[in-house]
Design a protein around this motif. Structure first.
Motif, PDB file in Angstrom:
ATOM      1  N   MET A   1       0.815  -1.202   0.000  1.00  0.00           N
ATOM      2  CA  MET A   1       0.000   0.000   0.000  1.00  0.00           C
ATOM      3  C   MET A   1       0.851   1.255   0.000  1.00  0.00           C
ATOM      4  N   CYS A   2       2.042   1.160   0.590  1.00  0.00           N
ATOM      5  CA  CYS A   2       2.914   2.334   0.573  1.00  0.00           C
ATOM      6  C   CYS A   2       3.321   2.660  -0.854  1.00  0.00           C
ATOM      7  N   LEU A   3       3.427   1.611  -1.673  1.00  0.00           N
ATOM      8  CA  LEU A   3       3.775   1.817  -3.078  1.00  0.00           C
ATOM      9  C   LEU A   3       2.677   2.596  -3.796  1.00  0.00           C
ATOM     10  N   THR A   4       1.411   2.254  -3.516  1.00  0.00           N
ATOM     11  CA  THR A   4       0.308   2.970  -4.165  1.00  0.00           C
ATOM     12  C   THR A   4       0.238   4.404  -3.673  1.00  0.00           C
ATOM     13  N   THR A   5       0.627   4.639  -2.427  1.00  0.00           N
ATOM     14  CA  THR A   5       0.676   6.007  -1.918  1.00  0.00           C
ATOM     15  C   THR A   5       1.701   6.825  -2.684  1.00  0.00           C
ATOM     16  N   THR A   6       2.871   6.230  -2.898  1.00  0.00           N
ATOM     17  CA  THR A   6       3.931   6.911  -3.641  1.00  0.00           C
ATOM     18  C   THR A   6       3.473   7.238  -5.055  1.00  0.00           C
ATOM     19  N   PHE A   7       2.823   6.262  -5.688  1.00  0.00           N
ATOM     20  CA  PHE A   7       2.366   6.478  -7.059  1.00  0.00           C
ATOM     21  C   PHE A   7       1.284   7.549  -7.104  1.00  0.00           C
ATOM     22  N   ALA A   8       0.394   7.519  -6.095  1.00  0.00           N
ATOM     23  CA  ALA A   8      -0.681   8.510  -6.067  1.00  0.00           C
ATOM     24  C   ALA A   8      -0.119   9.916  -5.961  1.00  0.00           C
ATOM     25  N   ARG A   9       0.917  10.087  -5.123  1.00  0.00           N
ATOM     26  CA  ARG A   9       1.524  11.402  -4.984  1.00  0.00           C
ATOM     27  C   ARG A   9       2.099  11.852  -6.328  1.00  0.00           C
ATOM     28  N   GLY A  10       2.745  10.923  -7.028  1.00  0.00           N
ATOM     29  CA  GLY A  10       3.305  11.262  -8.335  1.00  0.00           C
ATOM     30  C   GLY A  10       2.231  11.624  -9.334  1.00  0.00           C
ATOM     31  N   LEU A  11       1.117  10.891  -9.298  1.00  0.00           N
ATOM     32  CA  LEU A  11       0.013  11.164 -10.217  1.00  0.00           C
ATOM     33  C   LEU A  11      -0.594  12.533  -9.954  1.00  0.00           C
ATOM     34  N   LEU A  12      -0.829  12.840  -8.691  1.00  0.00           N
ATOM     35  CA  LEU A  12      -1.451  14.103  -8.342  1.00  0.00           C
ATOM     36  C   LEU A  12      -0.561  15.293  -8.658  1.00  0.00           C
ATOM     37  N   PHE A  14       1.321  15.290 -11.294  1.00  0.00           N
ATOM     38  CA  PHE A  14       1.574  15.157 -12.728  1.00  0.00           C
ATOM     39  C   PHE A  14       2.993  14.656 -12.995  1.00  0.00           C
ATOM     40  N   LYS A  15       3.444  13.744 -12.143  1.00  0.00           N
ATOM     41  CA  LYS A  15       4.728  13.068 -12.342  1.00  0.00           C
ATOM     42  C   LYS A  15       4.409  11.595 -12.530  1.00  0.00           C
ATOM     43  N   PHE A  16       4.409  11.169 -13.776  1.00  0.00           N
ATOM     44  CA  PHE A  16       3.936   9.830 -14.063  1.00  0.00           C
ATOM     45  C   PHE A  16       5.029   8.777 -13.970  1.00  0.00           C
ATOM     46  N   ALA A  17       6.242   9.173 -13.580  1.00  0.00           N
ATOM     47  CA  ALA A  17       7.325   8.221 -13.392  1.00  0.00           C
ATOM     48  C   ALA A  17       7.801   8.303 -11.947  1.00  0.00           C
ATOM     49  N   VAL A  18       7.920   7.155 -11.315  1.00  0.00           N
ATOM     50  CA  VAL A  18       8.404   7.088  -9.948  1.00  0.00           C
ATOM     51  C   VAL A  18       9.802   6.503  -9.971  1.00  0.00           C
ATOM     52  N   GLU A  19      10.690   7.027  -9.138  1.00  0.00           N
ATOM     53  CA  GLU A  19      12.068   6.551  -9.108  1.00  0.00           C
ATOM     54  C   GLU A  19      12.111   5.064  -8.766  1.00  0.00           C
ATOM     55  N   PRO A  20      12.793   4.250  -9.587  1.00  0.00           N
ATOM     56  CA  PRO A  20      12.876   2.799  -9.324  1.00  0.00           C
ATOM     57  C   PRO A  20      13.437   2.475  -7.950  1.00  0.00           C
ATOM     58  N   ASN A  21      14.409   3.254  -7.491  1.00  0.00           N
ATOM     59  CA  ASN A  21      15.007   2.991  -6.181  1.00  0.00           C
ATOM     60  C   ASN A  21      13.976   3.148  -5.068  1.00  0.00           C
ATOM     61  N   GLU A  22      13.126   4.168  -5.202  1.00  0.00           N
ATOM     62  CA  GLU A  22      12.093   4.393  -4.196  1.00  0.00           C
ATOM     63  C   GLU A  22      11.093   3.245  -4.180  1.00  0.00           C
ATOM     64  N   VAL A  23      10.745   2.776  -5.371  1.00  0.00           N
ATOM     65  CA  VAL A  23       9.825   1.643  -5.472  1.00  0.00           C
ATOM     66  C   VAL A  23      10.445   0.398  -4.849  1.00  0.00           C
ATOM     67  N   LEU A  29      10.615  -3.021   2.124  1.00  0.00           N
ATOM     68  CA  LEU A  29      10.028  -2.759   3.434  1.00  0.00           C
ATOM     69  C   LEU A  29       8.730  -3.531   3.618  1.00  0.00           C
ATOM     70  N   LEU A  30       7.894  -3.527   2.580  1.00  0.00           N
ATOM     71  CA  LEU A  30       6.612  -4.226   2.659  1.00  0.00           C
ATOM     72  C   LEU A  30       6.789  -5.729   2.768  1.00  0.00           C
ATOM     73  N   LYS A  31       7.739  -6.268   2.029  1.00  0.00           N
ATOM     74  CA  LYS A  31       7.986  -7.711   2.087  1.00  0.00           C
ATOM     75  C   LYS A  31       8.324  -8.149   3.504  1.00  0.00           C
ATOM     76  N   GLU A  32       9.153  -7.346   4.182  1.00  0.00           N
ATOM     77  CA  GLU A  32       9.565  -7.683   5.537  1.00  0.00           C
ATOM     78  C   GLU A  32       8.422  -7.505   6.530  1.00  0.00           C
ATOM     79  N   ASP A  33       7.754  -6.355   6.478  1.00  0.00           N
ATOM     80  CA  ASP A  33       6.719  -6.042   7.456  1.00  0.00           C
ATOM     81  C   ASP A  33       5.478  -6.923   7.309  1.00  0.00           C
ATOM     82  N   LEU A  34       5.141  -7.263   6.073  1.00  0.00           N
ATOM     83  CA  LEU A  34       3.925  -8.032   5.822  1.00  0.00           C
ATOM     84  C   LEU A  34       4.178  -9.516   5.628  1.00  0.00           C
TER      85      LEU A  34
END
Length: 399
Positions: A1-12, A14-23, A29-34
């Motif tokens: 879900m944190c990934l979708t948050t990051t993408f949503a911020r980029g979309l809002l 008008f940045k349609f590319a997210v840095e691969p490192n951030e993803v 982080l999600l793999k470990e926590d979940l």
């Protein structure tokens, strides 16, 4: 879900590319926590696509938001969608995902109240974004930023505003009707204003057919008179450059406006031929062959060579000139954009010939009836006529 948050911020923003490192960091982080070692961006993308397509019912929005290439989704090439509509769909999807994840999150958290280590994990500042995701109103209350407001539409740039498109059609109609004075035959065919009017009428009707059917502007369309069934108000067309056989094609509902325009045109060319052919026996309008569907319905008089010829996109470009420097299929873009979000994608794809194999409305196993297809589309085609303020041309009889 944190990934979708990051993408949503980029979309809002008008940045349609997210840095691969951030993803990648977020995924790790999600793999470990979940405790989801196989979690990937593809899984999240697939989940988002499934929800938008099947639960929200916006397959076109799903293709845009998940980055499907145009060659894999033909409608994307023609469609112009309001940015606000895409944002609305995305916010709904995120809210649905958030609601599910928050439910699971609460269950997981409260079942381990005594585990201070587990509780502290979610209260750690580095998980602030994850907490934001679980707030239901986080996305629904986000306002569009200035850069997004400047980009009102996403997709095709071919579609004109309704006002400009309507003015273009009004100009075509004016060229047919002219002023109130009697037309002049002139000294020869080049000066014959009735021939000019005939060409203008064919030009107008070609564009009307395009905006009311969405057919591809290829050399063989709109075709012969017998392809228009006025009893059932259906039009059969085969408009692909590479056809799968002589019987390959699709059915398109004939709107009331188009039906009237076609019938008026047929009446007009009958009268035109009765006056023109005796004057110019060397280049007659073959009206009988048109009515018997031996030659194309829409003809245009060519001065080099001097004869009537089927109307084609090349001749349309020559007639329109620089008045509209668009691609030949711009009206296909126009109609697609005007129908988007107004009628179910199922019917739009059927109209435009964008259905997937074995999923066609007219497939033998389809549960959709022809009447249902017509009833869904015809009111929307009438709406297009109203929005563009289209009017029938009125040609005063002569002779």
């Amino acid at each position: 879900m944190c990934l979708t948050t990051t993408f949503a911020r980029g979309l809002l923003q008008f940045k349609f590319a997210v840095e691969p490192n951030e993803v990648n960091q977020t995924l790790k982080l999600l793999k470990e926590d979940l405790s989801l070692p196989l979690l990937s961006s593809q899984h999240i993308e697939s989940a988002l696509a499934f929800i938008i397509t099947h639960q929200i019912g916006e397959p076109l929005h799903s293709d845009i938001l998940t980055g499907v290439e145009v060659e894999h989704s033909s409608p994307l090439y023609y469609t112009s969608i309001k940015t606000s509509s895409l944002l609305h769909t995305y916010q709904i999807a995120i809210n649905m995902l958030s609601a599910r994840c928050f439910k699971d999150f609460r269950s997981n958290l409260y079942s381990k109240v005594g585990d201070s280590q587990k509780s502290s994990i979610y209260s750690n500042p580095k998980h602030h974004q994850m907490w934001q995701t679980h707030k239901y109103t986080y996305f629904s209350n986000v306002s569009s930023v200035a850069s997004n407001e400047n980009k009102i539409f996403v997709g095709s740039n071919m579609a004109l505003t309704d006002k400009v498109c309507g003015k273009f059609f009004a100009l075509l109609a004016d060229n047919v009707q002219g002023d109130s004075r009697q037309l002049n035959r002139g000294k020869n065919d080049r000066e014959d204003e009735y021939i000019k009017q005939f060409n203008a009428y064919s030009l107008w009707l070609w564009h009307v057919i395009q905006i009311q059917t969405g057919i591809r502007p290829v050399n063989d369309v709109p075709g012969f008179l017998n392809q228009f069934n006025f009893s059932h108000d259906m039009y059969w067309v085969s408009d692909k450059s590479i056809r799968q056989g002589k019987d390959y094609g699709r059915l398109i509902p004939i709107s009331h406006f188009l039906k009237t325009a076609l019938k008026n045109y047929i009446s007009y060319i009958k009268h035109f031929a009765s006056e023109h052919n005796p004057l110019y026996p060397e280049h007659r309008l073959e009206i009988d062959k048109i009515l018997q569907s031996e030659i194309s319905l829409l003809q245009i008089f060519s001065f080099n060579p001097k004869k009537f010829m089927p109307i084609t996109p090349r001749r349309i470009r020559s007639a329109v000139g620089n008045a509209l420097p668009h691609q030949d299929n711009w009206l296909r873009h126009q109609l697609r954009s005007m129908l988007t979000n107004e009628v179910d994608e199922l019917y739009i794809c059927a109209l435009f010939g964008h259905e997937h194999a074995d999923q066609e409305i007219f497939h033998p196993m389809s549960s959709v009836s022809i009447n249902q297809y017509r009833e869904e589309l015809l009111p929307q085609l009438d709406r297009v006529v109203q929005k563009l303020d289209l009017k029938q041309v009125e040609v005063r009889r002569y002779g």
